[in-house]
Design a protein around this motif. Structure first.
Motif, PDB file in Angstrom:
ATOM      1  N   TYR A  79       0.731  -1.598   0.010  1.00 32.51           N
ATOM      2  CA  TYR A  79       0.126  -0.504   0.234  1.00 32.51           C
ATOM      3  C   TYR A  79       0.886   0.969  -0.090  1.00 32.51           C
ATOM      4  O   TYR A  79       0.727   2.410  -0.506  1.00 32.51           O
ATOM      5  N   VAL A  80       2.133   1.149   0.939  1.00 26.10           N
ATOM      6  CA  VAL A  80       2.783   1.904   0.852  1.00 26.10           C
ATOM      7  C   VAL A  80       3.063   2.788  -0.100  1.00 26.10           C
ATOM      8  O   VAL A  80       3.169   3.611  -1.023  1.00 26.10           O
ATOM      9  N   LEU A  81       4.130   1.419  -1.201  1.00 28.69           N
ATOM     10  CA  LEU A  81       4.392   1.547  -2.300  1.00 28.69           C
ATOM     11  C   LEU A  81       3.648   2.151  -3.846  1.00 28.69           C
ATOM     12  O   LEU A  81       3.848   2.610  -4.356  1.00 28.69           O
ATOM     13  N   ARG A  82       2.285   2.237  -3.382  1.00 30.03           N
ATOM     14  CA  ARG A  82       1.089   2.412  -4.466  1.00 30.03           C
ATOM     15  C   ARG A  82       0.963   3.483  -3.919  1.00 30.03           C
ATOM     16  O   ARG A  82       0.155   4.704  -5.090  1.00 30.03           O
ATOM     17  N   GLN A  83       1.466   4.406  -3.170  1.00 26.57           N
ATOM     18  CA  GLN A  83       0.696   5.189  -2.606  1.00 26.57           C
ATOM     19  C   GLN A  83       0.918   6.781  -3.493  1.00 26.57           C
ATOM     20  O   GLN A  83       2.624   6.717  -3.538  1.00 26.57           O
ATOM     21  N   GLU A  84       1.019   7.800  -3.866  1.00 24.69           N
ATOM     22  CA  GLU A  84       1.557   9.277  -4.383  1.00 24.69           C
ATOM     23  C   GLU A  84       1.729   9.901  -3.505  1.00 24.69           C
ATOM     24  O   GLU A  84       2.822  10.305  -4.126  1.00 24.69           O
ATOM     25  N   SER A  85       1.369   9.773  -2.393  1.00 25.78           N
ATOM     26  CA  SER A  85       2.057  10.433  -1.252  1.00 25.78           C
ATOM     27  C   SER A  85       2.608   9.753  -0.274  1.00 25.78           C
ATOM     28  O   SER A  85       2.079   9.621   0.858  1.00 25.78           O
ATOM     29  N   ILE A  86       3.639   9.426  -1.415  1.00 25.85           N
ATOM     30  CA  ILE A  86       3.935   7.970  -0.755  1.00 25.85           C
ATOM     31  C   ILE A  86       5.443   8.328   1.285  1.00 25.85           C
ATOM     32  O   ILE A  86       5.461   8.140   1.663  1.00 25.85           O
ATOM     33  N   ARG A  87       5.645  10.021   0.675  1.00 28.63           N
ATOM     34  CA  ARG A  87       6.723  10.579   2.135  1.00 28.63           C
ATOM     35  C   ARG A  87       5.615  10.914   3.380  1.00 28.63           C
ATOM     36  O   ARG A  87       5.900  10.658   4.465  1.00 28.63           O
ATOM     37  N   SER A  88       3.707  11.088   2.728  1.00 29.32           N
ATOM     38  CA  SER A  88       3.464  11.058   4.124  1.00 29.32           C
ATOM     39  C   SER A  88       3.157   9.741   4.733  1.00 29.32           C
ATOM     40  O   SER A  88       2.848   9.735   6.292  1.00 29.32           O
ATOM     41  N   VAL A  89       2.702   8.676   3.670  1.00 34.15           N
ATOM     42  CA  VAL A  89       2.048   7.009   4.496  1.00 34.15           C
ATOM     43  C   VAL A  89       3.349   6.856   5.030  1.00 34.15           C
ATOM     44  O   VAL A  89       3.296   6.274   5.898  1.00 34.15           O
ATOM     45  N   LYS A  90       4.793   6.844   3.787  1.00 35.09           N
ATOM     46  CA  LYS A  90       6.504   6.253   5.197  1.00 35.09           C
ATOM     47  C   LYS A  90       6.301   6.862   6.224  1.00 35.09           C
ATOM     48  O   LYS A  90       6.416   6.513   6.874  1.00 35.09           O
ATOM     49  N   LYS A  91       5.912   8.081   6.699  1.00 32.48           N
ATOM     50  CA  LYS A  91       6.076   9.165   7.725  1.00 32.48           C
ATOM     51  C   LYS A  91       5.166   8.320   9.033  1.00 32.48           C
ATOM     52  O   LYS A  91       5.379   7.722   9.733  1.00 32.48           O
ATOM     53  N   GLN A  92       4.427   7.804   8.521  1.00 28.90           N
ATOM     54  CA  GLN A  92       3.163   7.308   9.023  1.00 28.90           C
ATOM     55  C   GLN A  92       3.512   5.645   9.418  1.00 28.90           C
ATOM     56  O   GLN A  92       3.225   5.515  11.212  1.00 28.90           O
ATOM     57  N   VAL A  93       3.757   5.064   9.047  1.00 31.69           N
ATOM     58  CA  VAL A  93       4.933   3.900   8.930  1.00 31.69           C
ATOM     59  C   VAL A  93       5.602   3.732  10.402  1.00 31.69           C
ATOM     60  O   VAL A  93       5.937   3.301  11.065  1.00 31.69           O
ATOM     61  N   TRP A  94       6.392   4.860  10.253  1.00 30.21           N
ATOM     62  CA  TRP A  94       7.238   5.209  10.865  1.00 30.21           C
ATOM     63  C   TRP A  94       7.332   5.419  12.149  1.00 30.21           C
ATOM     64  O   TRP A  94       8.020   5.036  12.924  1.00 30.21           O
ATOM     65  N   GLN A  95       6.608   6.543  12.118  1.00 27.73           N
ATOM     66  CA  GLN A  95       5.945   6.377  13.484  1.00 27.73           C
ATOM     67  C   GLN A  95       5.381   4.954  15.083  1.00 27.73           C
ATOM     68  O   GLN A  95       5.930   4.973  14.933  1.00 27.73           O
TER      69      GLN A  95
END
Ligand code: URA
Length: 231
Positions: free
Chosen positions: A203-219
């Motif tokens: 899902y992270v890889l499919r997102q256009e706003s990958i940075r914000s989703v990645k950031k949430q995963v990292w949190q």
């Protein structure tokens, strides 16, 4: 109001039935009748992670056995403190017989490294151990047929924390009907083990706003690291 209560009871019944079918004594306290009380306590069906893997590799309990190339039991440290649970193998995993080795797996491996673990320090597996055709979401019957394997892996490992990757994995632990956006970021308890739901790497890889989703995963992963004393 009655509708809500009915829904809740149905949901609970569903969840208990699924867990009951896993045969996991830690997961469900069976209602003990007199006859039950006199019967010997059933032994865990599997003795070790290798034993689970052997059963998975030979499993023919659902139709996915006919379409898989290889079953994918899972891999990692036999005393891992941290367990990652995904949905089901994809194409690369089906070919190699190992979990999370494709694109999503490469991202998961990076996440694990960023958490200051090596891949071989943790344990990685899926709710469903065989690839669903075209990578479709596993059917309920497939999840139910496979549930005893994951339940046994958890019972044997008894990890200090579990990360559930995406909706299928999170639903295995918590049948809430809520989406990942609502569920991620907070631990919930699964029979004494804290489970952190987060977005699936695919899902992270499919997102256009990958940075914000990645950031949430990292949190979310930082909370796991804190729990495990890794910060
Ligand atoms: N996606 C999953 O959920 N599991 C894998 O093993 C690979 C991709």
């Amino acid at each position: 109001m009655a509708g809500k209560a009915d829904k809740l009871i149905l949901g609970l019944e569903d969840h208990l039935r699924l867990l009951g079918q896993t045969g996991a004594e830690f997961a469900v306290r069976r209602i003990r009748t007199k006859a039950d009380a006199e019967a010997p306590v059933p032994k865990a069906a599997f003795g070790s992670l290798d034993d689970v893997a052997r059963h998975v590799l030979e499993c023919r309990k659902c139709p996915l056995a006919k379409t898989r190339t290889r079953a994918v039991p899972g891999e990692g440290h036999p005393a891992a403190a941290l367990l990652f649970v995904g949905e089901a193998p994809g194409h690369d995993e089906d070919v190699q017989g190992r979990p999370f080795v494709g694109r999503a797996g490469q991202l998961l491996t990076k996440i694990i490294a960023a958490m200051s673990f090596r891949r071989e320090d943790v344990y990685i597996t899926n709710v469903v151990k065989c690839r669903p055709p075209e990578n479709r979401t596993p059917a309920r019957e497939e999840v139910e047929a496979c549930a005893p394997y994951l339940a046994a892996q958890i019972e044997i490992l008894r990890p200090k924390a579990i990360v559930s990757l995406g909706k299928s994995a999170t639903d295995f632990f918590l049948r809430s009907g809520k989406g990942m956006t609502q569920l991620r970021g907070e631990f919930f308890d699964f029979h004494g083990i804290p489970v952190m739901p987060t977005f699936h790497p695919s899902y992270v890889l499919r997102q256009e706003s990958i940075r914000s989703v990645k950031k949430q995963v990292w949190q979310d992963m930082q909370k796991v690291m804190k729990l495990l004393g890794r910060t």
